[in-house]
Motif scaffolding. Structure first.
Motif, mmCIF file in Angstrom:
data_model
loop_
_atom_site.group_PDB
_atom_site.id
_atom_site.type_symbol
_atom_site.label_atom_id
_atom_site.label_comp_id
_atom_site.label_asym_id
_atom_site.label_seq_id
_atom_site.Cartn_x
_atom_site.Cartn_y
_atom_site.Cartn_z
ATOM 1 N N ALA A 1 -10.147 1.304 -4.701
ATOM 2 C CA ALA A 1 -10.613 2.227 -5.737
ATOM 3 C C ALA A 1 -9.516 2.525 -6.758
ATOM 4 C CB ALA A 1 -11.101 3.521 -5.089
ATOM 5 N N VAL A 2 -8.309 2.791 -6.279
ATOM 6 C CA VAL A 2 -7.208 3.174 -7.166
ATOM 7 C C VAL A 2 -6.726 1.995 -8.003
ATOM 8 C CG1 VAL A 2 -4.782 3.897 -7.170
ATOM 9 C CG2 VAL A 2 -6.442 5.094 -5.726
ATOM 10 N N ARG A 3 -6.686 0.804 -7.390
ATOM 11 C CA ARG A 3 -6.093 -0.346 -8.068
ATOM 12 C C ARG A 3 -7.107 -1.295 -8.676
ATOM 13 N NH1 ARG A 3 -1.179 -0.833 -3.611
ATOM 14 N NH2 ARG A 3 -0.272 1.168 -4.238
ATOM 15 N N LEU B 1 0.834 -1.200 0.000
ATOM 16 C CA LEU B 1 0.000 0.000 0.000
ATOM 17 C C LEU B 1 0.872 1.254 0.000
ATOM 18 C CD1 LEU B 1 -2.897 -1.037 2.406
ATOM 19 C CD2 LEU B 1 -2.691 -1.303 -0.070
ATOM 20 N N SER B 2 2.163 1.089 0.227
ATOM 21 C CA SER B 2 3.134 2.149 -0.026
ATOM 22 C C SER B 2 3.659 1.961 -1.447
ATOM 23 C CB SER B 2 4.296 2.056 0.966
ATOM 24 O OG SER B 2 5.450 2.681 0.445
ATOM 25 N N GLU B 3 3.442 2.937 -2.298
ATOM 26 C CA GLU B 3 3.905 2.814 -3.680
ATOM 27 C C GLU B 3 5.427 2.717 -3.745
ATOM 28 O OE1 GLU B 3 3.716 2.295 -7.727
ATOM 29 O OE2 GLU B 3 2.139 2.151 -6.213
ATOM 30 N N ARG B 4 6.106 3.325 -2.783
ATOM 31 C CA ARG B 4 7.568 3.208 -2.747
ATOM 32 C C ARG B 4 7.965 1.751 -2.501
ATOM 33 N NH1 ARG B 4 11.375 7.021 -2.267
ATOM 34 N NH2 ARG B 4 9.825 8.583 -1.704
ATOM 35 N N ARG C 1 6.154 -0.854 -3.332
ATOM 36 C CA ARG C 1 5.820 -1.596 -4.559
ATOM 37 C C ARG C 1 6.932 -1.453 -5.593
ATOM 38 N NH1 ARG C 1 2.398 -0.797 -7.942
ATOM 39 N NH2 ARG C 1 1.675 -2.918 -8.362
ATOM 40 N N ARG C 2 7.506 -0.263 -5.664
ATOM 41 C CA ARG C 2 8.517 -0.021 -6.698
ATOM 42 C C ARG C 2 9.901 -0.524 -6.294
ATOM 43 N NH1 ARG C 2 7.004 5.381 -10.138
ATOM 44 N NH2 ARG C 2 4.738 5.323 -9.791
ATOM 45 N N ARG C 3 10.045 -0.968 -5.079
ATOM 46 C CA ARG C 3 11.290 -1.619 -4.667
ATOM 47 C C ARG C 3 11.295 -3.091 -5.042
ATOM 48 N NH1 ARG C 3 12.390 -2.580 0.168
ATOM 49 N NH2 ARG C 3 14.644 -2.608 -0.046
ATOM 50 N N HIS C 4 10.111 -3.677 -5.214
ATOM 51 C CA HIS C 4 10.020 -5.114 -5.496
ATOM 52 C C HIS C 4 10.066 -5.344 -7.007
ATOM 53 C CE1 HIS C 4 8.454 -9.214 -5.654
ATOM 54 N NE2 HIS C 4 8.745 -9.303 -4.375
ATOM 55 N N PRO D 1 3.460 -0.092 -12.107
ATOM 56 C CA PRO D 1 3.444 1.002 -11.129
ATOM 57 C C PRO D 1 2.148 1.802 -11.181
ATOM 58 C CG PRO D 1 4.731 1.625 -13.039
ATOM 59 C CD PRO D 1 4.345 0.187 -13.250
ATOM 60 N N PHE D 2 1.836 2.415 -10.041
ATOM 61 C CA PHE D 2 0.750 3.381 -9.952
ATOM 62 C C PHE D 2 1.370 4.734 -9.593
ATOM 63 C CE2 PHE D 2 -1.274 -0.691 -9.089
ATOM 64 C CZ PHE D 2 -2.438 -0.612 -9.851
ATOM 65 N N PRO D 3 0.687 5.828 -9.881
ATOM 66 C CA PRO D 3 1.249 7.142 -9.532
ATOM 67 C C PRO D 3 1.496 7.261 -8.028
ATOM 68 C CG PRO D 3 -0.612 7.378 -11.039
ATOM 69 C CD PRO D 3 -0.606 5.948 -10.602
#
Length: 289
Positions: A276-278, A174-177, A179-182, A189-191
């Motif tokens: 909602a976002v995903r 739920l932290s986009e940071r 997500r982008r580390r994995h 990616p999401f914004p």
């Protein structure tokens, strides 16, 4: 990936959960939906044995109350219509050597890939797949929590392209940071501005801080599985209002965990934003070239 078709074809769905709340936080809607259709749904919690008591502060005292945690899990899974299974391993908080503060829980090493716990998870998942009609969903290990990474390495080792194993995104995604580390989740990616953690700045900032402080190899590296874009695909399991309500009601049963995660109301805000976002609950499929 036609996720609905794969789920419909399964005679049994098993969600592998590192700790008591992880499966419900990530896939509570999917669990409720499949159980509601009459499918056999099981949640297999890996780290579910009572740890040795240590004077490690309020956090350890709260999490060492396994009688309460098991009761919470029973009530939550009953709400969703799922059956509970437990593997009985000890979570990192209660394994030796004692962790030196909370950051130690998010520091991985190559030893995890060769550990007895990882092999136990892999062997257990292979055993589940002895039944041709079983579909397994396991975490990706996003966020670098040692226990989650152990489960993810075991699942990735057991998978090796078996279409009956799918992967879900851990709560820390739920932290986009995070997500982008994995290596896998960063393929989709999401914004940053839409990160669900922003719905509750306190929890969001804590997850962002953990993403910066986590260290060590991820589950795909430990499993010796180079990530190639063409081998991974993501679908979102959509949640109706009724399914989201069931999921949130089940999460509310994990009172031990919800307090540590910022409280039930804040969790509701974050998860509603995530859905909602995903577009629902993200699920990944690995398919070798």
């Amino acid at each position: 990936m036609d996720l609905s078709r794969r789920l419909d074809a399964a005679g049994r769905v098993v969600v592998v959960s590192p700790h008591f709340d992880d499966a419900v936080l990530s896939l509570g809607g999917l669990i409720a939906a499949r159980a509601g259709r009459g499918q056999a749904v099981e949640v297999l919690t890996v780290f579910s044995a009572e740890g040795a008591g240590r004077d490690g502060g309020k956090r350890q005292k709260a999490f060492s109350d396994y009688a309460s945690r098991i009761s919470e899990d029973d009530r939550a899974l009953s709400t969703l219509g799922a059956r509970a299974r437990r593997l009985g391993l000890f979570e990192r908080l209660f394994r030796d050597p004692p962790p030196r503060g909370p950051l130690a829980l998010f520091r991985t090493s190559a030893d995890l890939a060769r550990g007895a716990y990882t092999e136990t998870v892999a062997r257990t998942i292979r055993g589940l797949l002895n039944s041709e009609s079983t579909l397994v969903l396991a975490p990706l290990g996003i966020g670098n929590h040692v226990d989650h990474v152990i489960v993810a390495v075991g699942a990735l080792t057991a998978a090796r392209g078996d279409p009956r194993i799918l992967f879900y995104e851990d709560f820390n995604a739920l932290s986009e940071r995070n997500r982008r580390r994995h290596p896998v989740s960063r393929l989709r990616p999401f914004p940053y501005r839409s990160a669900p953690g922003r719905a509750s700045p306190g929890i969001g900032l804590e997850m962002e801080a953990m993403s910066l402080l986590a260290r060590g190899p991820d589950a795909t590296e430990l499993a010796g599985l180079p990530v190639r874009r063409e081998q991974w695909s993501m679908s979102a399991f959509p949640l109706s209002n009724a399914l989201e309500t069931l999921k949130l009601r089940a999460i509310a049963e994990y009172r031990t965990q919800t307090k540590a995660l910022g409280g039930e109301q804040r969790l509701r805000e974050i998860l509603r934003r995530a859905h909602a976002v995903r577009g629902g609950e993200p699920v990944w499929r690995f398919q070798p070239s």
